[in-house]
Scaffold this motif. Structure first.
Motif, PDB file in Angstrom:
ATOM      1  N   ALA A 242       0.830  -1.210   0.000  1.00  0.00           N
ATOM      2  CA  ALA A 242       0.000   0.000   0.000  1.00  0.00           C
ATOM      3  C   ALA A 242       0.865   1.261   0.000  1.00  0.00           C
ATOM      4  O   ALA A 242       0.575   2.221  -0.732  1.00  0.00           O
ATOM      5  N   GLN A 243       1.936   1.273   0.805  1.00  0.00           N
ATOM      6  CA  GLN A 243       2.813   2.440   0.845  1.00  0.00           C
ATOM      7  C   GLN A 243       3.555   2.625  -0.472  1.00  0.00           C
ATOM      8  O   GLN A 243       3.713   3.758  -0.952  1.00  0.00           O
ATOM      9  N   SER A 244       4.008   1.537  -1.068  1.00  0.00           N
ATOM     10  CA  SER A 244       4.707   1.634  -2.356  1.00  0.00           C
ATOM     11  C   SER A 244       3.766   2.144  -3.438  1.00  0.00           C
ATOM     12  O   SER A 244       4.158   2.962  -4.276  1.00  0.00           O
ATOM     13  N   GLN A 245       2.542   1.691  -3.416  1.00  0.00           N
ATOM     14  CA  GLN A 245       1.574   2.185  -4.394  1.00  0.00           C
ATOM     15  C   GLN A 245       1.287   3.662  -4.162  1.00  0.00           C
ATOM     16  O   GLN A 245       1.174   4.433  -5.115  1.00  0.00           O
ATOM     17  N   GLY A 246       1.174   4.066  -2.893  1.00  0.00           N
ATOM     18  CA  GLY A 246       0.887   5.465  -2.593  1.00  0.00           C
ATOM     19  C   GLY A 246       1.986   6.411  -3.020  1.00  0.00           C
ATOM     20  O   GLY A 246       1.720   7.583  -3.303  1.00  0.00           O
ATOM     21  N   THR A 247       3.225   5.925  -3.079  1.00  0.00           N
ATOM     22  CA  THR A 247       4.354   6.754  -3.512  1.00  0.00           C
ATOM     23  C   THR A 247       4.755   6.468  -4.965  1.00  0.00           C
ATOM     24  O   THR A 247       5.813   6.901  -5.402  1.00  0.00           O
ATOM     25  N   PHE A 248       3.902   5.742  -5.694  1.00  0.00           N
ATOM     26  CA  PHE A 248       4.165   5.382  -7.102  1.00  0.00           C
ATOM     27  C   PHE A 248       5.505   4.666  -7.260  1.00  0.00           C
ATOM     28  O   PHE A 248       6.215   4.881  -8.242  1.00  0.00           O
ATOM     29  N   ASN A 249       5.811   3.812  -6.281  1.00  0.00           N
ATOM     30  CA  ASN A 249       7.036   3.033  -6.319  1.00  0.00           C
ATOM     31  C   ASN A 249       6.700   1.639  -6.848  1.00  0.00           C
ATOM     32  O   ASN A 249       6.428   0.706  -6.088  1.00  0.00           O
ATOM     33  N   ALA A 250       6.723   1.499  -8.181  1.00  0.00           N
ATOM     34  CA  ALA A 250       6.364   0.223  -8.789  1.00  0.00           C
ATOM     35  C   ALA A 250       7.325  -0.877  -8.376  1.00  0.00           C
ATOM     36  O   ALA A 250       6.925  -2.028  -8.171  1.00  0.00           O
ATOM     37  N   ALA A 251       8.618  -0.533  -8.237  1.00  0.00           N
ATOM     38  CA  ALA A 251       9.603  -1.534  -7.828  1.00  0.00           C
ATOM     39  C   ALA A 251       9.266  -2.087  -6.443  1.00  0.00           C
ATOM     40  O   ALA A 251       9.443  -3.284  -6.181  1.00  0.00           O
ATOM     41  N   GLY A 252       8.771  -1.242  -5.541  1.00  0.00           N
ATOM     42  CA  GLY A 252       8.394  -1.698  -4.211  1.00  0.00           C
ATOM     43  C   GLY A 252       7.220  -2.656  -4.241  1.00  0.00           C
ATOM     44  O   GLY A 252       7.184  -3.642  -3.497  1.00  0.00           O
TER      45      GLY A 252
END
Length: 288
Positions: A242-252
């Protein structure tokens, strides 16, 4: 005795079965090697093509990321931890929720499945309600569980339980119904009570059905825990997603998916090992 008879070679038929078994074992070993190598080659080819296409910007590297960045993200989490704490802590938090939900769901599914499979009246009474509950998309229950039980582990365990229960229940129910009636009749002739018939005939006969559902159900338990964490949690792999998606971190996002895949594969390997130990008497497909 004629010379022709003396010169005729004698075939030692005793060596034929061992030679055939040795050939089968060697062929099976070669097949396992070919399968393993093919899997590695396929994985390397897919990852390499993904990396090349992303670097050449044939696919958008921002949205699709690339394997090298995903590995960098995993390595960063391993060496420096995550914003929520160490990576091991997040994995254990999710795994603990999934394991607890899996155990509760399996036990409940087996108990109810065997009970309804053995008691026709109980199956007739509860059957329509179970069908209605099974028709409800269980993923949508996760927000309700968060409202009921809060952001702690209880809501994730509840999500895992409802996802695990039904596949185990239906397999246990079918296994109890498919028991050889002759075995049950013979046990009754020998004076076995209903309890002994259930424990010593029905449950052992349904074990293979139950184990079949265990392979699928642990993946469902992980899904339940992840979805619950994604909706609302304080720790866990789902919260990392959820946090990676919220920061547009596709790699995460992809890195979290890789970690979950590794956990699921390890669990599948343990279940397969346990199944082979329990069902050592069953012939394998390679022996045919």
């Amino acid at each position: 005795m004629s010379p022709e008879v003396l010169s005729t070679p004698v075939v030692d038929t005793a060596k034929t079965p061992p030679d055939r078994a040795h050939s089968r074992a060697r062929a099976a070993r070669r097949r396992r090697i070919v399968v393993a190598v093919s899997r590695v080659v396929l994985l390397v080819a897919v990852l390499g093509l993904w990396e090349v296409l992303a670097r050449a910007e044939v696919i958008d590297p921002f949205n699709f990321s690339m394997p090298s960045k995903i590995w960098d993200q995993i390595w960063t989490w391993i060496t420096h931890g995550t914003a929520l704490g160490s990576l091991g802590e997040q994995i254990w938090y999710t795994l603990h929720e999934a394991l607890l939900g899996w155990v509760v769901g399996v036990v409940a599914g087996v108990v109810f499945g065997i009970a309804l499979g053995r008691i026709t009246l109980l199956a007739d009474v509860l059957g329509p309600y179970i069908k209605v509950l099974n028709s409800i998309p269980r993923i949508v229950l996760a927000p309700i569980f968060v409202i009921w039980f809060g952001l702690g582990p209880a809501s994730k365990v509840a999500s895992a339980v409802v996802l695990v229960f039904f596949p185990v229940f239906f397999n246990a129910f079918q296994g109890a119904r498919e028991v050889d009636r002759n075995l049950v009749a013979n046990a009754r002739i020998l004076g076995a009570s209903d309890r002994r018939v259930t424990l010593q005939v029905v449950i052992p006969s349904a074990t293979s059905w139950i184990f079949t559902s265990l392979h699928v159900s642990f993946g469902f338990a992980l899904i339940g825990a992840i979805v619950g964490e994604y909706i609302g949690a304080t720790k866990g792999i789902g919260l990392l997603v959820a946090q990676s998606q919220g920061t547009f971190n596709a790699a995460g996002v992809y890195a979290a998916m890789v970690i979950l895949a590794v956990v699921a594969l390890l669990a599948e390997g343990l279940l397969t090992f346990a199944e082979r130990r329990i069902f050592r008497w069953k012939p394998t497909g390679s022996d045919s």
